[in-house]
Write a protein that holds these residues in place. Sequence first.
Motif, PDB file in Angstrom:
ATOM      1  N   VAL A   1       0.824  -1.201   0.000  1.00  0.00           N
ATOM      2  CA  VAL A   1       0.000   0.000   0.000  1.00  0.00           C
ATOM      3  C   VAL A   1       0.862   1.257   0.000  1.00  0.00           C
ATOM      4  CG1 VAL A   1      -2.045  -1.010   1.112  1.00  0.00           C
ATOM      5  CG2 VAL A   1      -0.205  -0.067   2.537  1.00  0.00           C
ATOM      6  N   LEU A   2       0.285   2.324  -0.555  1.00  0.00           N
ATOM      7  CA  LEU A   2       0.877   3.653  -0.494  1.00  0.00           C
ATOM      8  C   LEU A   2       0.284   4.343   0.727  1.00  0.00           C
ATOM      9  CD1 LEU A   2       2.477   5.977  -2.009  1.00  0.00           C
ATOM     10  CD2 LEU A   2       0.238   6.665  -2.836  1.00  0.00           C
ATOM     11  N   VAL A   3       1.129   4.900   1.582  1.00  0.00           N
ATOM     12  CA  VAL A   3       0.670   5.570   2.799  1.00  0.00           C
ATOM     13  C   VAL A   3       0.801   7.079   2.606  1.00  0.00           C
ATOM     14  CG1 VAL A   3       1.012   5.834   5.291  1.00  0.00           C
ATOM     15  CG2 VAL A   3       1.366   3.601   4.211  1.00  0.00           C
ATOM     16  N   PHE A   4      -0.266   7.798   2.972  1.00  0.00           N
ATOM     17  CA  PHE A   4      -0.249   9.255   2.894  1.00  0.00           C
ATOM     18  C   PHE A   4      -0.917   9.832   4.124  1.00  0.00           C
ATOM     19  CE2 PHE A   4      -4.211   8.025   0.878  1.00  0.00           C
ATOM     20  CZ  PHE A   4      -5.128   8.959   1.332  1.00  0.00           C
TER      21      PHE A   4
ATOM     22  N   GLU B   1      -2.917   8.899   9.166  1.00  0.00           N
ATOM     23  CA  GLU B   1      -2.373   8.190   8.013  1.00  0.00           C
ATOM     24  C   GLU B   1      -3.446   7.325   7.362  1.00  0.00           C
ATOM     25  OE1 GLU B   1       2.223   7.286   8.436  1.00  0.00           O
ATOM     26  OE2 GLU B   1       1.073   6.348  10.065  1.00  0.00           O
ATOM     27  N   TYR B   2      -3.376   7.260   6.044  1.00  0.00           N
ATOM     28  CA  TYR B   2      -4.281   6.448   5.240  1.00  0.00           C
ATOM     29  C   TYR B   2      -3.443   5.629   4.273  1.00  0.00           C
ATOM     30  CZ  TYR B   2      -7.794   9.640   7.015  1.00  0.00           C
ATOM     31  OH  TYR B   2      -8.604  10.367   7.843  1.00  0.00           O
ATOM     32  N   ALA B   3      -3.980   4.494   3.848  1.00  0.00           N
ATOM     33  CA  ALA B   3      -3.267   3.633   2.911  1.00  0.00           C
ATOM     34  C   ALA B   3      -4.192   3.272   1.756  1.00  0.00           C
ATOM     35  CB  ALA B   3      -2.792   2.357   3.607  1.00  0.00           C
ATOM     36  N   ILE B   4      -3.595   3.179   0.575  1.00  0.00           N
ATOM     37  CA  ILE B   4      -4.354   2.818  -0.615  1.00  0.00           C
ATOM     38  C   ILE B   4      -3.565   1.757  -1.376  1.00  0.00           C
ATOM     39  CG2 ILE B   4      -3.393   4.665  -2.052  1.00  0.00           C
ATOM     40  CD1 ILE B   4      -6.320   5.021  -3.113  1.00  0.00           C
ATOM     41  N   ASP B   5      -4.273   0.768  -1.902  1.00  0.00           N
ATOM     42  CA  ASP B   5      -3.640  -0.326  -2.643  1.00  0.00           C
ATOM     43  C   ASP B   5      -2.757   0.248  -3.746  1.00  0.00           C
ATOM     44  OD1 ASP B   5      -2.968  -2.565  -4.129  1.00  0.00           O
ATOM     45  OD2 ASP B   5      -5.019  -3.257  -4.388  1.00  0.00           O
ATOM     46  N   ILE B   6      -1.497  -0.136  -3.740  1.00  0.00           N
ATOM     47  CA  ILE B   6      -0.530   0.415  -4.691  1.00  0.00           C
ATOM     48  C   ILE B   6      -0.922   0.098  -6.138  1.00  0.00           C
ATOM     49  CG2 ILE B   6       1.068  -1.547  -4.708  1.00  0.00           C
ATOM     50  CD1 ILE B   6       2.098   2.159  -4.569  1.00  0.00           C
TER      51      ILE B   6
ATOM     52  N   HIS C   1      -1.944  15.902   2.089  1.00  0.00           N
ATOM     53  CA  HIS C   1      -0.892  16.717   2.698  1.00  0.00           C
ATOM     54  C   HIS C   1       0.493  16.193   2.387  1.00  0.00           C
ATOM     55  CE1 HIS C   1      -4.303  17.996   5.436  1.00  0.00           C
ATOM     56  NE2 HIS C   1      -4.054  18.973   4.612  1.00  0.00           N
ATOM     57  N   ASN C   2       0.658  14.889   2.415  1.00  0.00           N
ATOM     58  CA  ASN C   2       1.977  14.337   2.199  1.00  0.00           C
ATOM     59  C   ASN C   2       1.879  12.847   1.873  1.00  0.00           C
ATOM     60  OD1 ASN C   2       4.775  14.628   2.136  1.00  0.00           O
ATOM     61  ND2 ASN C   2       5.001  14.006   4.272  1.00  0.00           N
ATOM     62  N   VAL C   3       2.731  12.363   1.003  1.00  0.00           N
ATOM     63  CA  VAL C   3       2.860  10.930   0.754  1.00  0.00           C
ATOM     64  C   VAL C   3       4.085  10.485   1.535  1.00  0.00           C
ATOM     65  CG1 VAL C   3       3.292   9.156  -0.972  1.00  0.00           C
ATOM     66  CG2 VAL C   3       1.782  11.071  -1.518  1.00  0.00           C
ATOM     67  N   SER C   4       3.908   9.496   2.428  1.00  0.00           N
ATOM     68  CA  SER C   4       5.019   9.146   3.306  1.00  0.00           C
ATOM     69  C   SER C   4       5.823   7.936   2.843  1.00  0.00           C
ATOM     70  CB  SER C   4       4.539   8.954   4.744  1.00  0.00           C
ATOM     71  OG  SER C   4       3.527   7.982   4.809  1.00  0.00           O
ATOM     72  N   ASP C   5       5.167   6.824   2.521  1.00  0.00           N
ATOM     73  CA  ASP C   5       5.936   5.649   2.123  1.00  0.00           C
ATOM     74  C   ASP C   5       5.062   4.597   1.461  1.00  0.00           C
ATOM     75  OD1 ASP C   5       4.635   5.013   4.522  1.00  0.00           O
ATOM     76  OD2 ASP C   5       6.397   4.271   5.523  1.00  0.00           O
TER      77      ASP C   5
ATOM     78  N   ASN D   1     -18.072   3.164   4.201  1.00  0.00           N
ATOM     79  CA  ASN D   1     -18.286   3.103   2.759  1.00  0.00           C
ATOM     80  C   ASN D   1     -16.974   3.116   1.983  1.00  0.00           C
ATOM     81  OD1 ASN D   1     -21.031   3.121   3.194  1.00  0.00           O
ATOM     82  ND2 ASN D   1     -21.245   5.303   2.804  1.00  0.00           N
ATOM     83  N   PHE D   2     -15.923   3.721   2.573  1.00  0.00           N
ATOM     84  CA  PHE D   2     -14.665   3.783   1.838  1.00  0.00           C
ATOM     85  C   PHE D   2     -13.435   3.404   2.660  1.00  0.00           C
ATOM     86  CE2 PHE D   2     -15.811   8.072   3.185  1.00  0.00           C
ATOM     87  CZ  PHE D   2     -14.676   8.489   3.869  1.00  0.00           C
ATOM     88  N   VAL D   3     -13.624   2.924   3.889  1.00  0.00           N
ATOM     89  CA  VAL D   3     -12.507   2.400   4.680  1.00  0.00           C
ATOM     90  C   VAL D   3     -12.742   0.911   4.900  1.00  0.00           C
ATOM     91  CG1 VAL D   3     -11.322   2.482   6.911  1.00  0.00           C
ATOM     92  CG2 VAL D   3     -12.011   4.604   5.804  1.00  0.00           C
ATOM     93  N   ASP D   4     -11.738   0.102   4.498  1.00  0.00           N
ATOM     94  CA  ASP D   4     -11.847  -1.356   4.609  1.00  0.00           C
ATOM     95  C   ASP D   4     -11.361  -1.913   5.937  1.00  0.00           C
ATOM     96  OD1 ASP D   4     -13.060  -2.092   2.254  1.00  0.00           O
ATOM     97  OD2 ASP D   4     -11.199  -2.457   1.189  1.00  0.00           O
ATOM     98  N   GLY D   5     -10.459  -1.208   6.583  1.00  0.00           N
ATOM     99  CA  GLY D   5      -9.893  -1.720   7.820  1.00  0.00           C
ATOM    100  C   GLY D   5      -8.803  -0.807   8.325  1.00  0.00           C
ATOM    101  N   ILE D   6      -8.064  -1.318   9.291  1.00  0.00           N
ATOM    102  CA  ILE D   6      -7.007  -0.547   9.929  1.00  0.00           C
ATOM    103  C   ILE D   6      -5.745  -1.395   9.985  1.00  0.00           C
ATOM    104  CG2 ILE D   6      -6.290   0.541  12.095  1.00  0.00           C
ATOM    105  CD1 ILE D   6      -9.288   0.984  12.673  1.00  0.00           C
ATOM    106  N   LEU D   7      -4.612  -0.766   9.681  1.00  0.00           N
ATOM    107  CA  LEU D   7      -3.322  -1.409   9.881  1.00  0.00           C
ATOM    108  C   LEU D   7      -2.773  -0.918  11.207  1.00  0.00           C
ATOM    109  CD1 LEU D   7      -1.525  -1.098   6.422  1.00  0.00           C
ATOM    110  CD2 LEU D   7      -2.633  -3.095   7.413  1.00  0.00           C
ATOM    111  N   SER D   8      -2.366  -1.834  12.039  1.00  0.00           N
ATOM    112  CA  SER D   8      -1.760  -1.490  13.315  1.00  0.00           C
ATOM    113  C   SER D   8      -0.316  -1.982  13.270  1.00  0.00           C
ATOM    114  CB  SER D   8      -2.532  -2.162  14.447  1.00  0.00           C
ATOM    115  OG  SER D   8      -1.973  -1.829  15.682  1.00  0.00           O
TER     116      SER D   8
END
Length: 140
Positions: free
Chosen positions: A4-7, A13-18, A87-91, A113-120
């Motif tokens: 995932v791309l984290v921004f 922080e949010y992540a989206i499938d790369i 605001h920023n793309v982190s990693d 509706n648009f969040v699938d889960g959480i990465l911890s």
Amino acid sequence: MPKVLVFTAYDQEYAIDIEAVREIRNWVQATPIPSSPSFMEGIINIRGTVIPLIDFCKKIKSLKDGIEKKAMIIIEKGEKTVSFSVHNVSDIIDYDEGVRKNLPDVSNSDISNFVDGILSIDNRVIFILNVSGLIEECFH
């Protein structure tokens, strides 16, 4: 292993499938569209393709102000292409499915509706976005 791309949007922080990410660009001013929703910054032209630019923070109804947008994430899903100002793309991270958690049941919220889960991961809590749901939320 999922990647995932984290921004960031404000301090979250949010992540989206790369695989949905077409490209990452520096933020540019969009051409406004009359009578568009408040989260729609306008349209941008990328190599001859006109793409809507969505203010991610306004879309998720975050009402904070004063943080400069520095990046645009252009995503594709099926026939839809859209750009989100952030605001920023982190990693970019790979994660083990074991660190993915379900989103808690949140009443009076359309975030599911648009969040699938959480990465911890370590001390980070990262919301995983559902690309299809996010795009659908922007165009209906």
